[in-house]
Write an enzyme that holds these catalytic residues in place. Sequence first.
Site, PDB file in Angstrom:
ATOM      1  N   LYS A 187       0.857  -1.187   0.000  1.00 30.24           N
ATOM      2  CA  LYS A 187       0.000   0.000   0.000  1.00 30.24           C
ATOM      3  C   LYS A 187       0.893   1.236   0.000  1.00 30.24           C
ATOM      4  O   LYS A 187       1.488   1.594   0.997  1.00 30.24           O
ATOM      5  CB  LYS A 187      -0.922   0.048   1.222  1.00 30.24           C
ATOM      6  CG  LYS A 187      -1.999   1.119   1.046  1.00 30.24           C
ATOM      7  CD  LYS A 187      -2.476   1.755   2.324  1.00 30.24           C
ATOM      8  CE  LYS A 187      -1.608   2.824   2.874  1.00 30.24           C
ATOM      9  NZ  LYS A 187      -1.397   4.018   2.032  1.00 30.24           N
ATOM     10  N   GLU A 261      10.073   1.681  10.378  1.00 30.22           N
ATOM     11  CA  GLU A 261      11.117   2.608   9.905  1.00 30.22           C
ATOM     12  C   GLU A 261      10.498   3.999   9.982  1.00 30.22           C
ATOM     13  O   GLU A 261       9.710   4.384   9.106  1.00 30.22           O
ATOM     14  CB  GLU A 261      11.488   2.290   8.457  1.00 30.22           C
ATOM     15  CG  GLU A 261      12.206   0.971   8.266  1.00 30.22           C
ATOM     16  CD  GLU A 261      13.641   1.012   8.743  1.00 30.22           C
ATOM     17  OE1 GLU A 261      14.153   2.109   9.061  1.00 30.22           O
ATOM     18  OE2 GLU A 261      14.257  -0.058   8.818  1.00 30.22           O
ATOM     19  N   CYS A 295      14.108  11.021   5.771  1.00 35.82           N
ATOM     20  CA  CYS A 295      14.070  10.640   7.184  1.00 35.82           C
ATOM     21  C   CYS A 295      15.416  10.862   7.847  1.00 35.82           C
ATOM     22  O   CYS A 295      15.495  11.203   9.014  1.00 35.82           O
ATOM     23  CB  CYS A 295      13.662   9.178   7.291  1.00 35.82           C
ATOM     24  SG  CYS A 295      14.748   8.076   6.363  1.00 35.82           S
ATOM     25  N   GLU A 394      10.117  16.731  14.031  1.00 33.11           N
ATOM     26  CA  GLU A 394      10.521  16.550  12.634  1.00 33.11           C
ATOM     27  C   GLU A 394       9.692  17.505  11.765  1.00 33.11           C
ATOM     28  O   GLU A 394       8.465  17.436  11.766  1.00 33.11           O
ATOM     29  CB  GLU A 394      10.243  15.094  12.229  1.00 33.11           C
ATOM     30  CG  GLU A 394      10.774  14.756  10.857  1.00 33.11           C
ATOM     31  CD  GLU A 394      10.428  13.332  10.416  1.00 33.11           C
ATOM     32  OE1 GLU A 394       9.285  12.896  10.643  1.00 33.11           O
ATOM     33  OE2 GLU A 394      11.308  12.676   9.830  1.00 33.11           O
TER      34      GLU A 394
HETATM   35  P1  NAD Z   1       2.884   8.965   7.041  1.00 33.33           P
HETATM   36  O1  NAD Z   1       3.244   8.297   8.309  1.00 33.33           O
HETATM   37  O2  NAD Z   1       1.913  10.073   7.074  1.00 33.33           O
HETATM   38  O3  NAD Z   1       2.270   7.886   5.991  1.00 33.33           O
HETATM   39  C1  NAD Z   1       3.009   6.731   5.625  1.00 33.33           C
HETATM   40  C2  NAD Z   1       2.048   5.689   5.066  1.00 33.33           C
HETATM   41  O4  NAD Z   1       1.156   5.265   6.094  1.00 33.33           O
HETATM   42  C3  NAD Z   1       1.174   6.186   3.919  1.00 33.33           C
HETATM   43  O5  NAD Z   1       1.065   5.171   2.950  1.00 33.33           O
HETATM   44  C4  NAD Z   1      -0.160   6.438   4.603  1.00 33.33           C
HETATM   45  O6  NAD Z   1      -1.266   6.372   3.709  1.00 33.33           O
HETATM   46  C5  NAD Z   1      -0.194   5.293   5.602  1.00 33.33           C
HETATM   47  N1  NAD Z   1      -1.085   5.459   6.755  1.00 33.33           N
HETATM   48  C6  NAD Z   1      -1.521   6.600   7.329  1.00 33.33           C
HETATM   49  N2  NAD Z   1      -2.317   6.312   8.401  1.00 33.33           N
HETATM   50  C7  NAD Z   1      -2.352   4.957   8.496  1.00 33.33           C
HETATM   51  C8  NAD Z   1      -2.982   4.046   9.404  1.00 33.33           C
HETATM   52  N3  NAD Z   1      -3.709   4.476  10.437  1.00 33.33           N
HETATM   53  N4  NAD Z   1      -2.807   2.724   9.215  1.00 33.33           N
HETATM   54  C9  NAD Z   1      -2.039   2.255   8.195  1.00 33.33           C
HETATM   55  N5  NAD Z   1      -1.432   3.071   7.281  1.00 33.33           N
HETATM   56  C10 NAD Z   1      -1.587   4.407   7.453  1.00 33.33           C
HETATM   57  O7  NAD Z   1       4.270   9.394   6.362  1.00 33.33           O
HETATM   58  P2  NAD Z   1       4.519  10.300   5.086  1.00 33.33           P
HETATM   59  O8  NAD Z   1       4.066  11.683   5.400  1.00 33.33           O
HETATM   60  O9  NAD Z   1       4.021   9.620   3.875  1.00 33.33           O
HETATM   61  O10 NAD Z   1       6.141  10.233   5.010  1.00 33.33           O
HETATM   62  C11 NAD Z   1       6.968  11.005   5.812  1.00 33.33           C
HETATM   63  C12 NAD Z   1       7.430  10.270   7.056  1.00 33.33           C
HETATM   64  O11 NAD Z   1       8.076   9.046   6.702  1.00 33.33           O
HETATM   65  C13 NAD Z   1       8.464  11.060   7.837  1.00 33.33           C
HETATM   66  O12 NAD Z   1       8.188  10.972   9.207  1.00 33.33           O
HETATM   67  C14 NAD Z   1       9.780  10.360   7.508  1.00 33.33           C
HETATM   68  O13 NAD Z   1      10.799  10.531   8.455  1.00 33.33           O
HETATM   69  C15 NAD Z   1       9.328   8.943   7.412  1.00 33.33           C
HETATM   70  N6  NAD Z   1      10.292   8.127   6.649  1.00 33.33           N
HETATM   71  C16 NAD Z   1      11.084   7.222   7.331  1.00 33.33           C
HETATM   72  C17 NAD Z   1      12.061   6.474   6.647  1.00 33.33           C
HETATM   73  C18 NAD Z   1      12.938   5.473   7.353  1.00 33.33           C
HETATM   74  O14 NAD Z   1      13.527   4.621   6.687  1.00 33.33           O
HETATM   75  N7  NAD Z   1      13.085   5.527   8.671  1.00 33.33           N
HETATM   76  C19 NAD Z   1      12.204   6.635   5.257  1.00 33.33           C
HETATM   77  C20 NAD Z   1      11.379   7.558   4.604  1.00 33.33           C
HETATM   78  C21 NAD Z   1      10.427   8.292   5.304  1.00 33.33           C
END
Ligand code: NAD
Length: 492
Positions: A187, A261, A295, A394
């Site tokens: 997803k 992650e 990230c 962040e």
């Molecule tokens: P987000 O947490 O808003 O969303 C990530 C995913 O989760 C999306 O596909 C979203 O639709 C889904 N999602 C949202 N609510 C959910 C729920 N209740 N249940 C299941 N899925 C759900 O993140 P974002 O805004 O897309 O990305 C940015 C974030 O990702 C930042 O915090 C960044 O640091 C992190 N990130 C971490 C890494 C790593 O390897 N540690 C890498 C890239 C990005």
Amino acid sequence: MHKCREGQLYIGGAWTSPGQCEIEPVLNPATEEVLGYAALASTADAEAALDAARTSFDHGPWRRMNIAERAAVLGRMVDWLEARDEELCALVRIETGSLQSFARSMQFGTGISHARHFLKIAPQISSQSFPLETVQRPDGTAIVGGGVAVREPVGVCAAITPYNVPFMLNIGKVIPALVMGNSVVLKPSPYTPFSALILGEAAEAAGVPAGVFNIVNGGPDIGNALTTDPRVDLVSFTGSDTVGAAIQAQAAPTLKRCLMELGGKSAMIVCADGDVEAAAQNALASLTQHAGQACASMTRLVVHNSVRPAFVARLREMFEAVVIGDPADPATSMGPLIREAARRRVDHMVQAAIGEGVKLVTGGRIPAGRDKGFFYEPTLFDDVDNRSLIAREEAFGPVGVVIGFDTSDEAVAIANDSEFGLTGAVYSKNVGLAYEIAQALRTGKVNINGGSGKMSSYHPFGGIKRSGYGREFGELGLHEFTYVKTIAYRLA
Ligand code: NAD
């Protein structure tokens, strides 16, 4: 640009017909133009994908094939993607708003090299043999037996990914999960569905059996459906700490295994003898290359007070030379944020910090003269208290804070005083001291003097604290998609 199954989902080896699901426009964040229309899955679509994945795992041929055979099929999938590198780099650039260089290197190139590395090492993954032992029984006879620990696929994996580096992160979950024999439902973020759907086309072309790999685009409702369903054994999630915590709670009643992650507020420590120019270049790349939407960005710049003025002056000069614009133009050195909501969040944090009296060095605004695209100026604060919100939360945008220190113990204490623990960096000519600092940092990774210069496919990646747990990439990244089974045997 490659047209990736507009208005379709990939479920059970078939593309759902247009019109069966809701359609949503996907924007180019640099121009706000609609680049295509993506299908939004309903919970019935998620159900169908889970059904297909479960059935393929329980009854299909995939997990019964030997690992080298699976690696060969997936190798064809990677070949298919690599043969389309130009169009896929363009797709990823337009969908995420990242620079051409970033789309080619970090998004596409790193994704492909991680995939190739997984496929190379997976067939060599070792089982562990235990020595023969003798057990004396009360009747005087003896049993001689031994054991072996083997790695088995976990089952059905839900892979949930963010928008910032979608191609690399999707492939970084899908390939190791599949090569180890799992079935997968991916997803992606609804901001970047096409960088995911393309993997369905590649899997189909390579001959991955129907149902083994499925893609459902959607938001939190679909994420919730995947992470609460008893048919799912493992959730591999990359995203924010807030959503990670929600997913862990959603997955708790069915006791799913989770890999998290999450976000970061990583510290770069620049010692008195550190290379100020190299450190400033690293900070520039970290905070502007993908408009700070990484990230692992070095968002806290912890700099020895003796070199802090020189570091701040140099980084300011670099920030003010950044060319903000559409990444379609090769002269652009920083693109947009993903959406208006992301820009508003960054601006809100910046204005709150200015309101609290934090010293703004440069930036802090939406660039003038642009009525389209979600751009924000690279923003730098100096002399920041590590307890202020701008140093703790962040921003996920082009915002850095400089924090001064006088002793290396103080630098380590500042760096570790964070709820996050993803990465870190140290600059010092004294490599012994740099190594000691690296050991003292409570993070999943530390780069000394710029690290190895690339994201190595051998290096595991992941965090501690609110940055999550588990590791992606390298051999440990394969292990995450397996469980250990001990088989004990008796010699006749
Ligand atoms: P987000 O947490 O808003 O969303 C990530 C995913 O989760 C999306 O596909 C979203 O639709 C889904 N999602 C949202 N609510 C959910 C729920 N209740 N249940 C299941 N899925 C759900 O993140 P974002 O805004 O897309 O990305 C940015 C974030 O990702 C930042 O915090 C960044 O640091 C992190 N990130 C971490 C890494 C790593 O390897 N540690 C890498 C890239 C990005």
